[in-house]
Design a protein around this motif. Structure first.
Motif, mmCIF file in Angstrom:
data_model
loop_
_atom_site.group_PDB
_atom_site.id
_atom_site.type_symbol
_atom_site.label_atom_id
_atom_site.label_comp_id
_atom_site.label_asym_id
_atom_site.label_seq_id
_atom_site.Cartn_x
_atom_site.Cartn_y
_atom_site.Cartn_z
ATOM 1 N N GLU A 1 -27.717 76.991 114.333
ATOM 2 C CA GLU A 1 -27.261 78.326 113.937
ATOM 3 C C GLU A 1 -28.418 79.305 113.710
ATOM 4 N N LEU A 2 -29.506 78.836 113.106
ATOM 5 C CA LEU A 2 -30.648 79.713 112.846
ATOM 6 C C LEU A 2 -31.234 80.253 114.158
ATOM 7 N N PHE A 3 -31.383 79.387 115.145
ATOM 8 C CA PHE A 3 -31.868 79.852 116.441
ATOM 9 C C PHE A 3 -30.881 80.835 117.066
ATOM 10 N N HIS A 4 -29.590 80.515 116.997
ATOM 11 C CA HIS A 4 -28.572 81.392 117.581
ATOM 12 C C HIS A 4 -28.653 82.807 117.026
ATOM 13 N N LEU A 5 -28.891 82.942 115.726
ATOM 14 C CA LEU A 5 -29.003 84.269 115.110
ATOM 15 C C LEU A 5 -30.154 85.062 115.705
ATOM 16 N N LYS A 6 -31.302 84.440 115.839
ATOM 17 C CA LYS A 6 -32.487 85.130 116.371
ATOM 18 C C LYS A 6 -32.353 85.404 117.862
ATOM 19 N N PHE A 7 -31.791 84.456 118.611
ATOM 20 C CA PHE A 7 -31.625 84.656 120.040
ATOM 21 C C PHE A 7 -30.581 85.741 120.312
ATOM 22 N N ALA A 8 -29.554 85.818 119.484
ATOM 23 C CA ALA A 8 -28.531 86.860 119.643
ATOM 24 C C ALA A 8 -29.135 88.247 119.453
ATOM 25 N N ALA A 9 -30.067 88.376 118.502
ATOM 26 C CA ALA A 9 -30.733 89.668 118.289
ATOM 27 C C ALA A 9 -31.528 90.070 119.526
ATOM 28 N N MET B 1 -37.834 85.257 116.749
ATOM 29 C CA MET B 1 -37.250 84.072 117.381
ATOM 30 C C MET B 1 -38.304 82.990 117.593
ATOM 31 N N CYS B 2 -39.465 83.366 118.111
ATOM 32 C CA CYS B 2 -40.525 82.394 118.376
ATOM 33 C C CYS B 2 -41.027 81.752 117.084
ATOM 34 N N ASN B 3 -41.088 82.536 116.011
ATOM 35 C CA ASN B 3 -41.515 81.990 114.723
ATOM 36 C C ASN B 3 -40.522 80.939 114.216
ATOM 37 N N VAL B 4 -39.235 81.197 114.381
ATOM 38 C CA VAL B 4 -38.213 80.224 113.986
ATOM 39 C C VAL B 4 -38.391 78.935 114.781
ATOM 40 N N VAL B 5 -38.617 79.047 116.090
ATOM 41 C CA VAL B 5 -38.800 77.852 116.917
ATOM 42 C C VAL B 5 -40.015 77.067 116.436
ATOM 43 N N LYS B 6 -41.134 77.748 116.237
ATOM 44 C CA LYS B 6 -42.369 77.069 115.811
ATOM 45 C C LYS B 6 -42.199 76.404 114.444
ATOM 46 N N TRP C 1 -41.575 71.180 125.603
ATOM 47 C CA TRP C 1 -40.851 70.314 124.677
ATOM 48 C C TRP C 1 -41.114 68.853 125.001
ATOM 49 N N ARG C 2 -40.946 68.004 123.975
ATOM 50 C CA ARG C 2 -41.065 66.559 124.210
ATOM 51 C C ARG C 2 -39.909 66.043 125.046
ATOM 52 N N SER C 3 -38.726 66.647 124.877
ATOM 53 C CA SER C 3 -37.576 66.227 125.684
ATOM 54 C C SER C 3 -36.611 67.400 125.827
ATOM 55 N N PHE C 4 -35.825 67.334 126.878
ATOM 56 C CA PHE C 4 -34.801 68.348 127.096
ATOM 57 C C PHE C 4 -33.746 68.272 125.992
ATOM 58 N N GLU C 5 -33.437 67.067 125.539
ATOM 59 C CA GLU C 5 -32.429 66.887 124.490
ATOM 60 C C GLU C 5 -32.862 67.565 123.185
ATOM 61 N N GLU C 6 -34.153 67.451 122.830
ATOM 62 C CA GLU C 6 -34.643 68.109 121.615
ATOM 63 C C GLU C 6 -34.580 69.632 121.763
ATOM 64 N N HIS C 7 -34.862 70.123 122.946
ATOM 65 C CA HIS C 7 -34.729 71.564 123.209
ATOM 66 C C HIS C 7 -33.289 72.009 122.969
ATOM 67 N N GLU C 8 -32.355 71.282 123.546
ATOM 68 C CA GLU C 8 -30.952 71.659 123.431
ATOM 69 C C GLU C 8 -30.465 71.601 121.984
ATOM 70 N N ARG C 9 -30.890 70.575 121.230
ATOM 71 C CA ARG C 9 -30.514 70.487 119.814
ATOM 72 C C ARG C 9 -31.022 71.700 119.049
ATOM 73 N N SER C 10 -32.273 72.080 119.290
ATOM 74 C CA SER C 10 -32.850 73.222 118.566
ATOM 75 C C SER C 10 -32.100 74.501 118.903
ATOM 76 N N HIS C 11 -31.742 74.672 120.157
ATOM 77 C CA HIS C 11 -31.102 75.907 120.579
ATOM 78 C C HIS C 11 -29.614 75.950 120.216
ATOM 79 N N ALA C 12 -29.043 74.816 119.852
ATOM 80 C CA ALA C 12 -27.660 74.778 119.378
ATOM 81 C C ALA C 12 -27.580 75.092 117.885
#
Length: 139
Positions: free
Chosen positions: A98-106, A36-41, A85-96
């Motif tokens: 699909e790729l992040f969702h797959l890793k976070f679900a695991a 998950m962290c690798n996907v975020v980075k 993060w630079r902004s809360f909005e950018e955080h929310e976009r990244s976490h919305a």
């Protein structure tokens, strides 16, 4: 991967606490979290999004008697993920995404609870800078 990080003062800080299911091995958590962290980075850092840096913390079992108002209460989490993060909005976009969702679900399959709270930095100082100020101003 394990080097120091520099946090800009205007960074938005998200702290995600995770409570693991009984019997979950730390090795399984480390693998899921690493992916998950690798996907975020790779996908949301630099010019791809607002990710600046992150840290993963494992609760080590001690509670500070001097820094706690309620020492008898057990923590409600086993692991904390701190991201900047630079902004809360950018955080929310990244976490919305699909790729992040797959890793976070695991990772979520290994947990009973997860909570992510946002913070704004009010103060930061390192020992190095504190010593510099003390010697410069005699404080």
């Amino acid at each position: 991967m394990f080097g120091p990080i520099t946090i800009p003062f205007d960074a938005k800080i998200l702290v995600n606490t995770l409570k693991l299911k009984l019997g979950v091995a730390m090795e399984d958590v480390e693998l899921a979290m690493g992916e998950m962290c690798n996907v975020v980075k790779e996908h949301y850092g630099g010019s791809h999004g607002g990710f600046i840096a992150g840290q993963v913390l494992k609760y080590s079992g001690f509670v500070s008697a001097e820094g706690s108002l309620n020492r008898t209460r057990e923590p409600d989490h086993d692991i904390a993920i701190v991201t900047y993060w630079r902004s809360f909005e950018e955080h929310e976009r990244s976490h919305a995404d699909e790729l992040f969702h797959l890793k976070f679900a695991a990772l979520g399959e290994l947990c009973t609870e997860s909570r992510e709270l946002g913070y704004e930095l009010l103060w930061q100082r390192s020992e190095e800078h504190t010593s510099e100020l003390q010697s410069r101003f005699g404080i």
